[in-house]
Design a protein around this motif. Structure first.
Motif, PDB file in Angstrom:
ATOM      1  N   LEU A  70     -38.755  60.063  43.422  1.00  0.00           N
ATOM      2  CA  LEU A  70     -37.656  60.295  44.371  1.00  0.00           C
ATOM      3  C   LEU A  70     -36.346  60.603  43.661  1.00  0.00           C
ATOM      4  O   LEU A  70     -35.269  60.238  44.124  1.00  0.00           O
ATOM      5  CB  LEU A  70     -37.482  59.057  45.260  1.00  0.00           C
ATOM      6  N   ARG A  71     -36.463  61.250  42.507  1.00  0.00           N
ATOM      7  CA  ARG A  71     -35.231  61.597  41.791  1.00  0.00           C
ATOM      8  C   ARG A  71     -34.397  62.564  42.623  1.00  0.00           C
ATOM      9  O   ARG A  71     -34.933  63.471  43.250  1.00  0.00           O
ATOM     10  CB  ARG A  71     -35.561  62.273  40.466  1.00  0.00           C
ATOM     11  N   ALA A  72     -33.069  62.373  42.583  1.00  0.00           N
ATOM     12  CA  ALA A  72     -32.189  63.264  43.343  1.00  0.00           C
ATOM     13  C   ALA A  72     -31.117  63.829  42.416  1.00  0.00           C
ATOM     14  O   ALA A  72     -30.041  64.197  42.862  1.00  0.00           O
ATOM     15  CB  ALA A  72     -31.565  62.496  44.497  1.00  0.00           C
ATOM     16  N   LEU A 126     -28.007  59.325  38.646  1.00  0.00           N
ATOM     17  CA  LEU A 126     -28.414  58.072  38.015  1.00  0.00           C
ATOM     18  C   LEU A 126     -28.793  57.079  39.113  1.00  0.00           C
ATOM     19  O   LEU A 126     -28.136  57.034  40.152  1.00  0.00           O
ATOM     20  CB  LEU A 126     -27.226  57.513  37.214  1.00  0.00           C
ATOM     21  N   LEU A 127     -29.817  56.308  38.866  1.00  0.00           N
ATOM     22  CA  LEU A 127     -30.135  55.230  39.804  1.00  0.00           C
ATOM     23  C   LEU A 127     -29.349  53.999  39.383  1.00  0.00           C
ATOM     24  O   LEU A 127     -29.244  53.710  38.181  1.00  0.00           O
ATOM     25  CB  LEU A 127     -31.626  54.897  39.764  1.00  0.00           C
ATOM     26  N   SER A 128     -28.796  53.292  40.335  1.00  0.00           N
ATOM     27  CA  SER A 128     -28.070  52.066  39.988  1.00  0.00           C
ATOM     28  C   SER A 128     -28.175  51.059  41.116  1.00  0.00           C
ATOM     29  O   SER A 128     -28.565  51.385  42.237  1.00  0.00           O
ATOM     30  CB  SER A 128     -26.600  52.383  39.675  1.00  0.00           C
ATOM     31  N   VAL A 177     -40.730  55.616  41.330  1.00  0.00           N
ATOM     32  CA  VAL A 177     -39.527  56.274  41.865  1.00  0.00           C
ATOM     33  C   VAL A 177     -39.022  57.332  40.893  1.00  0.00           C
ATOM     34  O   VAL A 177     -38.574  58.415  41.300  1.00  0.00           O
ATOM     35  CB  VAL A 177     -38.420  55.218  42.138  1.00  0.00           C
ATOM     36  N   LEU A 178     -39.121  57.049  39.592  1.00  0.00           N
ATOM     37  CA  LEU A 178     -38.542  57.947  38.585  1.00  0.00           C
ATOM     38  C   LEU A 178     -39.495  59.066  38.139  1.00  0.00           C
ATOM     39  O   LEU A 178     -39.087  59.952  37.389  1.00  0.00           O
ATOM     40  CB  LEU A 178     -38.110  57.151  37.347  1.00  0.00           C
ATOM     41  N   ASP A 179     -40.740  59.026  38.606  1.00  0.00           N
ATOM     42  CA  ASP A 179     -41.690  60.074  38.202  1.00  0.00           C
ATOM     43  C   ASP A 179     -41.107  61.462  38.501  1.00  0.00           C
ATOM     44  O   ASP A 179     -40.665  61.726  39.632  1.00  0.00           O
ATOM     45  CB  ASP A 179     -43.022  59.893  38.940  1.00  0.00           C
ATOM     46  N   ALA A 197     -25.714  45.128  38.369  1.00  0.00           N
ATOM     47  CA  ALA A 197     -26.165  43.850  37.832  1.00  0.00           C
ATOM     48  C   ALA A 197     -27.646  43.837  37.517  1.00  0.00           C
ATOM     49  O   ALA A 197     -28.165  42.822  37.053  1.00  0.00           O
ATOM     50  CB  ALA A 197     -25.853  42.740  38.833  1.00  0.00           C
ATOM     51  N   ALA A 198     -28.355  44.921  37.750  1.00  0.00           N
ATOM     52  CA  ALA A 198     -29.813  44.813  37.645  1.00  0.00           C
ATOM     53  C   ALA A 198     -30.552  46.030  37.118  1.00  0.00           C
ATOM     54  O   ALA A 198     -31.749  45.930  36.887  1.00  0.00           O
ATOM     55  CB  ALA A 198     -30.381  44.449  39.009  1.00  0.00           C
ATOM     56  N   MET A 199     -29.900  47.154  36.923  1.00  0.00           N
ATOM     57  CA  MET A 199     -30.706  48.308  36.524  1.00  0.00           C
ATOM     58  C   MET A 199     -30.252  48.913  35.195  1.00  0.00           C
ATOM     59  O   MET A 199     -31.012  48.968  34.236  1.00  0.00           O
ATOM     60  CB  MET A 199     -30.678  49.349  37.634  1.00  0.00           C
ATOM     61  N   ASN A 200     -29.012  49.386  35.147  1.00  0.00           N
ATOM     62  CA  ASN A 200     -28.545  50.042  33.917  1.00  0.00           C
ATOM     63  C   ASN A 200     -28.093  48.986  32.918  1.00  0.00           C
ATOM     64  O   ASN A 200     -27.224  48.166  33.215  1.00  0.00           O
ATOM     65  CB  ASN A 200     -27.418  51.018  34.266  1.00  0.00           C
ATOM     66  N   ILE A 201     -28.685  49.019  31.747  1.00  0.00           N
ATOM     67  CA  ILE A 201     -28.524  47.908  30.805  1.00  0.00           C
ATOM     68  C   ILE A 201     -27.147  47.918  30.130  1.00  0.00           C
ATOM     69  O   ILE A 201     -26.431  46.923  30.166  1.00  0.00           O
ATOM     70  CB  ILE A 201     -29.677  47.936  29.775  1.00  0.00           C
TER      71      ILE A 201
HETATM   72  N1  COD Z   1     -31.452  56.553  36.697  1.00  0.00           N
HETATM   73  C1  COD Z   1     -32.108  57.709  36.667  1.00  0.00           C
HETATM   74  N2  COD Z   1     -33.095  57.971  35.784  1.00  0.00           N
HETATM   75  C2  COD Z   1     -33.392  56.988  34.895  1.00  0.00           C
HETATM   76  C3  COD Z   1     -32.749  55.743  34.879  1.00  0.00           C
HETATM   77  C4  COD Z   1     -31.723  55.548  35.844  1.00  0.00           C
HETATM   78  N3  COD Z   1     -31.035  54.405  35.926  1.00  0.00           N
HETATM   79  N4  COD Z   1     -33.305  54.989  33.908  1.00  0.00           N
HETATM   80  C5  COD Z   1     -34.237  55.751  33.326  1.00  0.00           C
HETATM   81  N5  COD Z   1     -34.293  56.937  33.918  1.00  0.00           N
HETATM   82  C6  COD Z   1     -35.183  58.046  33.621  1.00  0.00           C
HETATM   83  C7  COD Z   1     -34.890  58.588  32.216  1.00  0.00           C
HETATM   84  O1  COD Z   1     -33.983  59.659  32.299  1.00  0.00           O
HETATM   85  C8  COD Z   1     -36.260  59.063  31.772  1.00  0.00           C
HETATM   86  O2  COD Z   1     -36.515  60.364  32.249  1.00  0.00           O
HETATM   87  C9  COD Z   1     -37.217  58.115  32.488  1.00  0.00           C
HETATM   88  O3  COD Z   1     -36.511  57.558  33.570  1.00  0.00           O
HETATM   89  C10 COD Z   1     -37.686  57.018  31.580  1.00  0.00           C
HETATM   90  O4  COD Z   1     -36.523  56.516  30.920  1.00  0.00           O
HETATM   91  P1  COD Z   1     -36.560  55.212  30.038  1.00  0.00           P
HETATM   92  O5  COD Z   1     -37.649  55.371  29.023  1.00  0.00           O
HETATM   93  O6  COD Z   1     -35.196  54.841  29.581  1.00  0.00           O
HETATM   94  O7  COD Z   1     -36.989  54.226  31.146  1.00  0.00           O
HETATM   95  P2  COD Z   1     -37.577  52.814  31.038  1.00  0.00           P
HETATM   96  O8  COD Z   1     -38.797  52.777  31.907  1.00  0.00           O
HETATM   97  O9  COD Z   1     -37.713  52.365  29.622  1.00  0.00           O
HETATM   98  O10 COD Z   1     -36.374  51.964  31.680  1.00  0.00           O
HETATM   99  C11 COD Z   1     -35.907  52.131  32.980  1.00  0.00           C
HETATM  100  C12 COD Z   1     -35.572  50.738  33.502  1.00  0.00           C
HETATM  101  C13 COD Z   1     -34.847  50.837  34.797  1.00  0.00           C
HETATM  102  C14 COD Z   1     -36.883  49.975  33.722  1.00  0.00           C
HETATM  103  C15 COD Z   1     -34.659  50.031  32.435  1.00  0.00           C
HETATM  104  O11 COD Z   1     -33.415  50.617  32.457  1.00  0.00           O
HETATM  105  C16 COD Z   1     -34.600  48.563  32.619  1.00  0.00           C
HETATM  106  O12 COD Z   1     -35.461  47.815  32.144  1.00  0.00           O
HETATM  107  N6  COD Z   1     -33.529  48.074  33.275  1.00  0.00           N
HETATM  108  C17 COD Z   1     -33.319  46.686  33.467  1.00  0.00           C
HETATM  109  C18 COD Z   1     -34.189  46.139  34.574  1.00  0.00           C
HETATM  110  C19 COD Z   1     -34.143  44.639  34.524  1.00  0.00           C
HETATM  111  O13 COD Z   1     -34.749  44.018  33.678  1.00  0.00           O
HETATM  112  N7  COD Z   1     -33.402  44.030  35.418  1.00  0.00           N
HETATM  113  C20 COD Z   1     -33.235  42.633  35.360  1.00  0.00           C
HETATM  114  C21 COD Z   1     -32.538  42.107  36.515  1.00  0.00           C
HETATM  115  S1  COD Z   1     -33.468  42.182  37.991  1.00  0.00           S
END
Ligand code: COD
Length: 299
Positions: free
Chosen positions: A117-119, A122-124, A110-112, A143-147
């Motif tokens: 599908l980036r728009a 931030l994805l949340s 999705v993030l490629d 609760a599941a994406m942004n740490i």
């Molecule tokens: N929205 C938009 N773009 C993003 C986001 C986001 N939330 N997160 C990363 N990106 C983009 C960055 O700008 C960058 O260009 C690229 O993606 C890679 O970024 P990284 O290196 O920070 O991304 P990752 O692959 O290390 O981490 C993204 C995850 C979503 C996998 C990470 O945030 C994560 O592990 N979140 C927690 C998921 C999880 O364990 N959930 C548990 C409950 S189900």
């Protein structure tokens, strides 16, 4: 106001059925939810995965795949995720659902930057709950994406969730920004963020919602608790959305609601050009179906 999550199915049915690309469909729980969503006429599935395995699982649960498009991919979940995302990118699907593929592989697809599908947002993640102890459906984000979202990320997380509220018919949602206490304490970042978000809302920077906080969770969901503490706020005890400080707080609230609070939930990832149904194995089938309906309402 929505009192019952089943409303999502009714609302989804008001729209033309959405085409949902299922990434790595060779998963029993996912296929059961897809079958229910098809029976409810909420979606048209487009299954992607190892054809022989998908057919085998479908047969084992009595899901007739006649008339359903099934794209064969034997190169694993990551490739299925890319194929599902490509379907949305080409306008051939409206939603994506995670099947037998890791969350990381799906989110990578999705993030490629080129094929995803980036728009520009931030994805949340947002999860909506129906609890026997609350008078209406409410959302919890993220609760599941942004740490550990910073203030800027929290603004976008609220905006994504507010869009979702509008998508399910909750206009001008009341957003409670929760922390451990109601007063701003510079040593507790969540309280500082809450006060800033509240101010942005009052100043018209954060719109289409009413933001208040910091609130402890009891104040957010219980008017008597708010009265007892002398807090006057139209959000207190009547919130539509809860913004949690970080993924740990959110995840614990999410699981506590489901496993200890008797709640039912529906969840999606927002902010991409299409909603993503990203359920986990611990979600029951009802929650998976409701998550599909939620995505269909929003997408
Ligand atoms: N929205 C938009 N773009 C993003 C986001 C986001 N939330 N997160 C990363 N990106 C983009 C960055 O700008 C960058 O260009 C690229 O993606 C890679 O970024 P990284 O290196 O920070 O991304 P990752 O692959 O290390 O981490 C993204 C995850 C979503 C996998 C990470 O945030 C994560 O592990 N979140 C927690 C998921 C999880 O364990 N959930 C548990 C409950 S189900």
């Amino acid at each position: 106001m929505i009192r019952d999550l089943n409303e999502l199915i009714r609302k989804a049915k008001e729209k033309p059925a959405r085409t949902m690309a299922v990434a790595a469909a060779e998963d029993e729980h996912v296929l059961k939810a897809v079958r229910e969503a098809v029976n409810e006429r909420v979606i048209i599935p487009l299954l992607i995965g190892d054809k022989a395995k998908v057919e085998q699982v479908a047969k084992s649960i009595g899901f007739d795949l006649n008339g359903i498009e099934l794209i064969d991919n034997r190169e694993g979940g990551a490739v299925s995720a890319r194929l599902a995302v490509a379907k949305v990118k080409r306008g051939e699907a409206d939603l994506v659902m995670k099947g037998f593929v890791s969350t990381a592989d799906l989110l990578k697809a999705v993030l490629d930057k080129e094929t995803g599908l980036r728009a520009g947002r931030l994805l949340s993640h947002v999860a909506f709950f129906q609890s026997p102890y609350y008078h209406k459906v409410f959302g919890v984000t993220d609760a599941a994406m942004n740490i550990a979202p910073d203030l800027e990320a929290k603004i976008q997380i609220i905006q994504n969730a507010v869009n979702a509220c509008h998508g399910i018919g909750v206009e001008n949602p009341k957003v409670a920004v929760v922390a451990a206490v109601e007063t701003v304490n510079s040593k507790m970042e969540a309280t500082v963020h809450a006060a800033r978000l509240r101010k942005m809302n009052r100043n018209g920077v954060l719109t289409r919602c009413i933001v208040d906080g910091p609130f402890a969770i009891d104040i957010a969901v219980n008017r008597e608790a708010a009265n007892h503490k002398g807090i006057e706020s139209e959000v207190a005890g009547d919130c539509d959305l809860i913004l949690v400080p970080d993924i740990e707080a959110g995840n614990m609230l999410y699981k506590a609601l489901n496993f200890l609070g008797g709640a039912v939930s529906a969840a999606v990832v927002l902010g991409a050009s299409a909603p993503i149904v990203l359920t986990s194995r611990s979600d029951d089938e009802r929650s998976k179906l409701l998550s599909i309906a939620l995505a269909a309402c929003i997408g």
